[in-house]
Design a protein around this motif. Structure first.
Motif, PDB file in Angstrom:
ATOM      1  N   CYS A   1      -5.473 -13.631   5.684  1.00  0.00           N
ATOM      2  CA  CYS A   1      -5.520 -12.817   4.467  1.00  0.00           C
ATOM      3  C   CYS A   1      -5.821 -11.363   4.793  1.00  0.00           C
ATOM      4  O   CYS A   1      -5.980 -10.986   5.947  1.00  0.00           O
ATOM      5  N   GLY A   2      -5.915 -10.555   3.766  1.00  0.00           N
ATOM      6  CA  GLY A   2      -6.308  -9.160   3.924  1.00  0.00           C
ATOM      7  C   GLY A   2      -7.266  -8.758   2.825  1.00  0.00           C
ATOM      8  O   GLY A   2      -7.127  -9.179   1.671  1.00  0.00           O
ATOM      9  N   VAL A   3      -8.270  -7.935   3.192  1.00  0.00           N
ATOM     10  CA  VAL A   3      -9.236  -7.435   2.216  1.00  0.00           C
ATOM     11  C   VAL A   3      -9.239  -5.914   2.235  1.00  0.00           C
ATOM     12  O   VAL A   3      -8.976  -5.286   3.260  1.00  0.00           O
ATOM     13  N   PHE A   4      -9.558  -5.340   1.066  1.00  0.00           N
ATOM     14  CA  PHE A   4      -9.560  -3.881   0.926  1.00  0.00           C
ATOM     15  C   PHE A   4     -10.585  -3.515  -0.147  1.00  0.00           C
ATOM     16  O   PHE A   4     -10.674  -4.185  -1.178  1.00  0.00           O
ATOM     17  N   GLY A   5     -11.372  -2.482   0.117  1.00  0.00           N
ATOM     18  CA  GLY A   5     -12.372  -2.065  -0.852  1.00  0.00           C
ATOM     19  C   GLY A   5     -12.533  -0.559  -0.917  1.00  0.00           C
ATOM     20  O   GLY A   5     -12.279   0.151   0.062  1.00  0.00           O
ATOM     21  N   VAL A   6     -12.942  -0.081  -2.086  1.00  0.00           N
ATOM     22  CA  VAL A   6     -13.178   1.344  -2.318  1.00  0.00           C
ATOM     23  C   VAL A   6     -14.532   1.511  -2.979  1.00  0.00           C
ATOM     24  O   VAL A   6     -14.860   0.784  -3.929  1.00  0.00           O
ATOM     25  N   PHE A   7     -15.317   2.468  -2.487  1.00  0.00           N
ATOM     26  CA  PHE A   7     -16.606   2.765  -3.105  1.00  0.00           C
ATOM     27  C   PHE A   7     -16.689   4.256  -3.428  1.00  0.00           C
ATOM     28  O   PHE A   7     -16.457   5.104  -2.576  1.00  0.00           O
ATOM     29  N   ASN A   8     -16.971   4.542  -4.708  1.00  0.00           N
ATOM     30  CA  ASN A   8     -17.199   5.900  -5.193  1.00  0.00           C
ATOM     31  C   ASN A   8     -15.937   6.761  -5.155  1.00  0.00           C
ATOM     32  O   ASN A   8     -15.875   7.791  -4.490  1.00  0.00           O
ATOM     33  N   HIS A   9     -14.937   6.337  -5.934  1.00  0.00           N
ATOM     34  CA  HIS A   9     -13.731   7.142  -6.138  1.00  0.00           C
ATOM     35  C   HIS A   9     -13.224   6.872  -7.548  1.00  0.00           C
ATOM     36  O   HIS A   9     -13.145   5.713  -7.973  1.00  0.00           O
ATOM     37  N   PHE A  10     -12.852   7.925  -8.253  1.00  0.00           N
ATOM     38  CA  PHE A  10     -12.480   7.778  -9.664  1.00  0.00           C
ATOM     39  C   PHE A  10     -11.212   6.946  -9.848  1.00  0.00           C
ATOM     40  O   PHE A  10     -10.962   6.412 -10.934  1.00  0.00           O
ATOM     41  N   ASN A  11     -10.400   6.814  -8.786  1.00  0.00           N
ATOM     42  CA  ASN A  11      -9.190   5.999  -8.850  1.00  0.00           C
ATOM     43  C   ASN A  11      -9.348   4.737  -8.002  1.00  0.00           C
ATOM     44  O   ASN A  11      -8.401   4.309  -7.335  1.00  0.00           O
ATOM     45  N   ALA A  12     -10.521   4.138  -8.014  1.00  0.00           N
ATOM     46  CA  ALA A  12     -10.817   3.029  -7.102  1.00  0.00           C
ATOM     47  C   ALA A  12      -9.809   1.890  -7.208  1.00  0.00           C
ATOM     48  O   ALA A  12      -9.319   1.389  -6.194  1.00  0.00           O
ATOM     49  N   SER A  13      -9.478   1.464  -8.409  1.00  0.00           N
ATOM     50  CA  SER A  13      -8.567   0.323  -8.578  1.00  0.00           C
ATOM     51  C   SER A  13      -7.145   0.675  -8.160  1.00  0.00           C
ATOM     52  O   SER A  13      -6.450  -0.142  -7.545  1.00  0.00           O
ATOM     53  N   LEU A  14      -6.694   1.873  -8.483  1.00  0.00           N
ATOM     54  CA  LEU A  14      -5.352   2.294  -8.074  1.00  0.00           C
ATOM     55  C   LEU A  14      -5.260   2.380  -6.555  1.00  0.00           C
ATOM     56  O   LEU A  14      -4.262   1.957  -5.954  1.00  0.00           O
ATOM     57  N   LEU A  15      -6.291   2.920  -5.931  1.00  0.00           N
ATOM     58  CA  LEU A  15      -6.302   2.993  -4.472  1.00  0.00           C
ATOM     59  C   LEU A  15      -6.320   1.593  -3.856  1.00  0.00           C
ATOM     60  O   LEU A  15      -5.670   1.350  -2.833  1.00  0.00           O
ATOM     61  N   THR A  16      -7.058   0.685  -4.480  1.00  0.00           N
ATOM     62  CA  THR A  16      -7.097  -0.690  -3.978  1.00  0.00           C
ATOM     63  C   THR A  16      -5.728  -1.345  -4.100  1.00  0.00           C
ATOM     64  O   THR A  16      -5.281  -2.069  -3.199  1.00  0.00           O
ATOM     65  N   TYR A  17      -5.048  -1.090  -5.208  1.00  0.00           N
ATOM     66  CA  TYR A  17      -3.680  -1.584  -5.372  1.00  0.00           C
ATOM     67  C   TYR A  17      -2.779  -1.084  -4.244  1.00  0.00           C
ATOM     68  O   TYR A  17      -2.009  -1.853  -3.646  1.00  0.00           O
ATOM     69  N   ARG A  18      -2.882   0.207  -3.928  1.00  0.00           N
ATOM     70  CA  ARG A  18      -2.058   0.772  -2.847  1.00  0.00           C
ATOM     71  C   ARG A  18      -2.456   0.186  -1.495  1.00  0.00           C
ATOM     72  O   ARG A  18      -1.597  -0.084  -0.646  1.00  0.00           O
ATOM     73  N   GLY A  19      -3.749  -0.002  -1.303  1.00  0.00           N
ATOM     74  CA  GLY A  19      -4.214  -0.594  -0.063  1.00  0.00           C
ATOM     75  C   GLY A  19      -3.714  -2.018   0.120  1.00  0.00           C
ATOM     76  O   GLY A  19      -3.313  -2.413   1.219  1.00  0.00           O
ATOM     77  N   LEU A  20      -3.724  -2.801  -0.951  1.00  0.00           N
ATOM     78  CA  LEU A  20      -3.230  -4.171  -0.878  1.00  0.00           C
ATOM     79  C   LEU A  20      -1.736  -4.209  -0.591  1.00  0.00           C
ATOM     80  O   LEU A  20      -1.253  -5.107   0.120  1.00  0.00           O
ATOM     81  N   ASN A  21      -0.997  -3.246  -1.124  1.00  0.00           N
ATOM     82  CA  ASN A  21       0.425  -3.162  -0.796  1.00  0.00           C
ATOM     83  C   ASN A  21       0.630  -2.955   0.692  1.00  0.00           C
ATOM     84  O   ASN A  21       1.543  -3.526   1.301  1.00  0.00           O
ATOM     85  N   ALA A  22      -0.221  -2.122   1.295  1.00  0.00           N
ATOM     86  CA  ALA A  22      -0.124  -1.866   2.735  1.00  0.00           C
ATOM     87  C   ALA A  22      -0.501  -3.095   3.555  1.00  0.00           C
ATOM     88  O   ALA A  22      -0.077  -3.229   4.702  1.00  0.00           O
ATOM     89  N   LEU A  23      -1.284  -3.997   2.959  1.00  0.00           N
ATOM     90  CA  LEU A  23      -1.706  -5.229   3.645  1.00  0.00           C
ATOM     91  C   LEU A  23      -0.883  -6.439   3.215  1.00  0.00           C
ATOM     92  O   LEU A  23      -1.220  -7.569   3.557  1.00  0.00           O
TER      93      LEU A  23
END
Length: 469
Positions: free
Chosen positions: A15-37
């Motif tokens: 599997c792949g995991v991705f997390g963001v802490f303290n960013h106003f676009n945290a969920s959008l960035l996580t979505y992009r990160g999951l696409n990369a994984l």
């Protein structure tokens, strides 16, 4: 986790995991990160976000781009988020097993996601159920949440004490209302790294996802390390003194994207080096070198350079296709192979071909590729593999399904070449692969090649008639 069915071994997911802490676009960035994984799992995905007070979750079965719509990302507001992409075998599929999990209690909320496999999960789960725990999923990841609930004190200590109960491979993320914890197993079997982004932090299974969100690599999470991320920054601790660097070698061979860095080693360069080593270990007279798209291409470059045989683009990939190795059934894998690649006849006709690939697990893909090349007019097909023979199951989260499907567990290379229809076949040596990857510490998990498992296997032990004891 592994269960025994008619004395066969079913493997858990990679599997792949991705997390963001303290960013106003945290969920959008996580979505992009999951696409990369996405290459690490295609059966399900999810995101849990936090606005500092409330955790929200959204998940579904399928690819990231199909599960999430803009409205779903908008609902997942807040400065913090964790996400997961999943490929399942143990515990089965189904939405209830898609991560991250979100737990509610009188003491607060907890989001949890996990890459890896706990080899003593059945034993611990049985103990917890006897003590009154009620599980909502069949995934081994849920066990750690029940363990955390049973401990008292500060969250860092509760996580550390809980991790002492479990064995195997894991990269965990724990999201609270305004805190993020990440943890890596004490053998360091799974990759996990931290980056900075503005005043916040990003955590990912692979560094390639940092590029997708514009984050700057900071460092790898160390074996046995638990990191607390809060508004005050990073706070590091270790849950075990018995720590080793034993990264799964298949991360370098196959799973990771070539633009990722794993423990300071570029995956593309490691694969290219393995091709060079293999050319020296197993030379052959041929007219052209062809790599199997995509993960065999890097090694083919190295093989061609070292052997002085021209590299040609002889196989073309249908960009709409997915990896066959992680198709969940044999029938789907065979169908996918027939759709994903085509041969360039003008390049191949009347040529002696060196076909370079990263690994042979079941033999499904390589056999059909050889037939494809011969149909296109290849005079000879010599197979060169930049992984040693995979003879033993993996108990740490890689889908090497059963002994019956591990072709190297049944045939020697001299026999295998006739089974798959090649003129010759050769695999890189274990030491050759270690030298090619080149990490100074030199320690890796190579259990699927040599049966040297880095942990005790608990209930995954097979009877004496099988190869793993």
């Amino acid at each position: 986790m592994i269960k025994l069915v008619d004395m066969k071994v079913e493997m858990h997911e990679e599997c792949g995991v991705f997390g963001v802490f303290n960013h106003f676009n945290a969920s959008l960035l996580t979505y992009r990160g999951l696409n990369a994984l996405q290459h690490r799992g295609q059966e399900g995905c999810g995101i849990v976000s936090s606005d500092g007070k409330t955790l929200k979750a959204f998940k579904g079965e399928g690819l990231v781009k199909n599960v999430f719509k803009k409205k779903d990302i908008d609902v997942l507001d807040g400065l913090h988020a964790i996400g997961h992409v999943r490929y399942s075998t143990f515990g089965g599929g189904g939405i209830h097993n898609v991560q991250p999990f979100l737990f509610h209690s009188q003491n607060g909320q907890l989001g949890l996601c996990h890459n890896g496999n706990l080899v003593n999960a059945t034993k611990i789960r049985g103990y917890l159920e006897q003590q009154g725990s009620i599980f909502q999923t069949t995934a081994d990841s849920e066990i750690i949440a029940h363990l955390i609930k049973r401990h008292r004190g500060e969250m860092m200590n509760r996580i550390k004490e809980s991790l002492l109960y479990v064995e195997g491979s894991f990269a965990f993320m724990f999201l609270l209302e305004d805190e993020l914890y990440v943890a890596l197993d004490k053998q360091g079997l799974r990759p996990l790294s931290i980056a900075t982004l503005g005043d916040g932090y990003v955590v990912s299974s692979e560094t390639c996802a940092f590029d997708a969100v514009g984050a700057t690599f900071l460092r790898d999470v160390l074996p046995g390390e638990v990191i607390h991320i809060s508004k005050d920054g990073l706070n590091s601790s270790f849950y075990s003194e018995d720590r080793k660097h034993q990264m799964c070698m298949m991360e370098y061979v196959y799973f990771a994207r070539p633009d990722s860095q794993i423990e300071g080693i570029n995956v593309y360069q490691a694969r290219k080096n393995s091709g060079k080593v293999l050319a020296k270990e197993a030379p052959v007279e041929a007219d052209i070198v062809i790599g199997v798209p995509d993960s065999g291409m890097s090694a083919a470059v190295g093989y061609a350079e070292a052997s002085k045989i021209p590299l040609e683009l002889g196989l073309i990939k249908n960009k709409a296709s997915d990896r066959t190795f992680i198709e969940p059934t044999q029938a789907l894998r065979e169908n996918a192979v027939s759709l994903k690649l085509s041969a360039v006849r003008s390049v191949i006709k009347d040529k002696r071909v060196v076909l370079v690939d990263d690994s042979i697990v079941r033999g499904t893909t390589i056999k059909q590729l050889i037939q494809l090349l011969k149909h296109a007019g290849a005079k000879e097909v010599h197979v060169r593999i930049t992984s040693p023979e995979i003879k033993y199951p993996c108990f740490y989260g890689v889908d090497f399904s059963t002994y019956d499907e591990l072709i190297s567990a049944k045939y020697k290379p001299s026999e295998m070449k006739d089974v798959i229809g090649a003129h010759s076949i050769a695999f890189i040596s274990i030491q050759g692969l270690i030298d090619a990857v080149g990490r100074k510490e030199g320690a890796y998990c190579t259990a699927c090649y040599n049966k040297k498992y880095p942990t005790y296997l608990y209930e995954t032990i097979i009877d004496a008639n099988k190869q793993v004891k």
